[in-house]
Motif scaffolding. Structure first.
Motif, PDB file in Angstrom:
ATOM      1  N   TYR A  39      -4.220   4.356  -2.945  1.00  0.00           N
ATOM      2  CA  TYR A  39      -5.270   5.165  -3.393  1.00  0.00           C
ATOM      3  C   TYR A  39      -5.481   5.101  -4.998  1.00  0.00           C
ATOM      4  N   LEU A  40      -4.594   5.327  -5.519  1.00  0.00           N
ATOM      5  CA  LEU A  40      -4.761   5.039  -6.874  1.00  0.00           C
ATOM      6  C   LEU A  40      -5.291   3.437  -7.372  1.00  0.00           C
ATOM      7  N   LEU A  41      -4.779   2.494  -6.673  1.00  0.00           N
ATOM      8  CA  LEU A  41      -5.034   0.963  -6.983  1.00  0.00           C
ATOM      9  C   LEU A  41      -5.488   0.469  -5.768  1.00  0.00           C
ATOM     10  N   PRO A  42      -6.904   0.394  -5.780  1.00  0.00           N
ATOM     11  CA  PRO A  42      -7.666  -0.333  -4.194  1.00  0.00           C
ATOM     12  C   PRO A  42      -7.056  -1.509  -4.148  1.00  0.00           C
ATOM     13  N   GLY A  43      -6.969  -2.387  -5.143  1.00  0.00           N
ATOM     14  CA  GLY A  43      -6.574  -3.757  -4.947  1.00  0.00           C
ATOM     15  C   GLY A  43      -4.991  -3.990  -4.451  1.00  0.00           C
ATOM     16  N   LEU A  44      -4.306  -2.902  -4.377  1.00  0.00           N
ATOM     17  CA  LEU A  44      -2.928  -3.020  -3.850  1.00  0.00           C
ATOM     18  C   LEU A  44      -2.657  -3.324  -2.368  1.00  0.00           C
ATOM     19  N   ARG A  45      -3.666  -2.843  -1.807  1.00  0.00           N
ATOM     20  CA  ARG A  45      -3.613  -3.102  -0.403  1.00  0.00           C
ATOM     21  C   ARG A  45      -3.661  -4.549   0.015  1.00  0.00           C
TER      22      ARG A  45
END
Length: 58
Positions: free
Chosen positions: A22-28
């Motif tokens: 949620y904090l870093l959308p690119g993490l997914r």
């Protein structure tokens, strides 16, 4: 999907990863890409299979 029996840390870890996503959308994308990379190498195995170690070393 992960199934944990008598292991609260697995559930807490899943919630922590969700919060990071949620904090870093690119993490997914990074997590999905790393799983795709690790699977053919046999590094994405959650448990033991017929005497092999949980984590393989090279």
């Amino acid at each position: 999907m992960d199934i944990n029996v008598n292991d609260r840390l697995g559930l807490i870890n899943s919630y922590m990863i969700l919060a990071y996503c949620y904090l870093l959308p690119g993490l997914r994308f990074l997590i999905a890409a790393s799983k795709l990379w690790a699977k053919p190498l046999g590094l994405n195995e959650p448990g033991q299979t017929r005497g092999s170690p949980v984590t393989r070393t090279r």
